[in-house]
Design a protein around this motif. Structure first.
Motif, PDB file in Angstrom:
ATOM      1  N   ARG A 118       0.876  -1.177   0.000  1.00  0.00           N
ATOM      2  CA  ARG A 118       0.000   0.000   0.000  1.00  0.00           C
ATOM      3  C   ARG A 118       0.909   1.222   0.000  1.00  0.00           C
ATOM      4  O   ARG A 118       1.525   1.569   1.005  1.00  0.00           O
ATOM      5  N   GLY A 120       0.109   4.532  -0.856  1.00  0.00           N
ATOM      6  CA  GLY A 120      -0.464   5.779  -0.329  1.00  0.00           C
ATOM      7  C   GLY A 120      -1.177   6.554  -1.418  1.00  0.00           C
ATOM      8  O   GLY A 120      -1.411   6.063  -2.523  1.00  0.00           O
ATOM      9  N   LYS A 121      -1.532   7.772  -1.110  1.00  0.00           N
ATOM     10  CA  LYS A 121      -2.293   8.608  -2.040  1.00  0.00           C
ATOM     11  C   LYS A 121      -1.364   9.390  -2.964  1.00  0.00           C
ATOM     12  O   LYS A 121      -0.382   9.964  -2.505  1.00  0.00           O
ATOM     13  N   PHE A 256      -6.052   5.334  -3.114  1.00  0.00           N
ATOM     14  CA  PHE A 256      -4.813   4.769  -2.587  1.00  0.00           C
ATOM     15  C   PHE A 256      -4.177   3.884  -3.656  1.00  0.00           C
ATOM     16  O   PHE A 256      -4.869   3.103  -4.313  1.00  0.00           O
ATOM     17  N   TYR A 258      -1.747   0.834  -4.894  1.00  0.00           N
ATOM     18  CA  TYR A 258      -1.250  -0.466  -4.460  1.00  0.00           C
ATOM     19  C   TYR A 258      -0.352  -1.040  -5.542  1.00  0.00           C
ATOM     20  O   TYR A 258      -0.673  -0.965  -6.736  1.00  0.00           O
TER      21      TYR A 258
END
Length: 276
Positions: A118, A120-121, A256, A258
């Motif tokens: 993950r 992040g944005k 988000f 991935y």
């Protein structure tokens, strides 16, 4: 005293991993450069350092150094390699690892031999990239050596400049990469991605990494490319990103990013710090 090291790779992005969970890491940038040198050192795109977690909720801490000795905020391929090492050495049984980086706390999930990170944005605001502009740089012209490119700038924990092109063939990466990396627009320098859109679900990318040059793959670069292409209407929110070192699956879910891909532990060795 000899120092243990581990050699790992993720889609051709190769790293030296140093385990300092029980020691104090104090290598200077010059030593990093010499370790990464492919003829007189061990040879790698960068050095990963595994350390004890400092913050609440974290399992481990990762530091990543480029082959020029500079420290990076985050590395998508590198963090998968760190996760591979942690599991190979039995350092954790958790299915999801929480690893501290300079870009924040990252989650890495083990999935059927692959690793899903993950990231992040994606951030397009100029102060977050950072890029010297009064507004987000999205499909803006940038002239390099008399040639105009349409560029989109985004941060995924580190800065990226994404450039869609008709074809990757003929891109003079060794000429264009360093000029864009050090362009006056980018106060912290920038990673550069040239992308050829095969389809909305398949992107082909070449990367010039800040502090490392052209590499076979860049995980955060693949993420930045998808984020930019979605913003430009060139890609769907899930796509295969093909790099010279292999393919990565990049997904944008609820804003988000991935990243899913492989990582391999290749071998273990030792070196004498006095030789570097």
């Amino acid at each position: 005293m000899l120092v243990n090291f581990y050699k790992l790779e993720g889609t051709g992005n190769d790293f030296i991993l140093l385990d300092f969970l029980r020691g104090r890491f104090s290598f200077k940038s010059g030593k990093i450069v010499k370790l990464c040198e492919r003829h007189f050192g061990i040879g790698a795109d960068g050095v990963l350092v595994l350390l004890k977690a400092r913050g609440k909720g974290a399992d481990f801490q990762m530091r990543i150094f480029n082959s020029d000795g500079t420290e990076a905020e985050m590395c998508g391929n590198g963090i998968r390699c760190v996760a591979r090492y942690i599991y190979e050495k039995g350092l954790s049984r958790k299915s999801v690892l929480k690893i501290e980086t300079l870009a924040g706390l990252m989650e890495v999930e083990r999935r059927a031999g692959l690793f899903r990170v993950r990231i992040g944005k994606p951030e397009f605001s100029p102060e977050k990239v950072p890029v010297l502009s009064d507004e987000p740089v999205i499909d803006k012209p940038l002239k390099i050596d008399g040639e105009e490119f349409r560029v989109t700038c985004v941060s995924v924990g580190n800065p990226h400049c994404v450039i869609p092109v008709e074809s990757l063939e003929g891109i003079e990466m060794k000429q264009l990469g360093p000029v864009i990396e050090h362009h006056q627009w980018f106060p912290n320098r920038v990673n550069v991605e040239f992308v050829e859109v095969i389809s909305q679900e398949h992107l082909k990318v070449r990367v010039w990494e800040r502090g490392a040059g052209e590499t076979l793959a860049c995980g955060t670069g693949a993420c930045a490319t998808l984020a930019a292409c979605v913003k430009l209407g060139l890609a769907k929110k899930s796509a295969k990103v093909s790099l010279p070192g292999g393919d990565l699956l990049i997904e944008l879910e609820n804003n988000f990013l991935y990243l899913t891909g492989p990582a391999r532990l290749l071998y273990k060795g030792q070196f004498d710090p006095k030789n570097f």
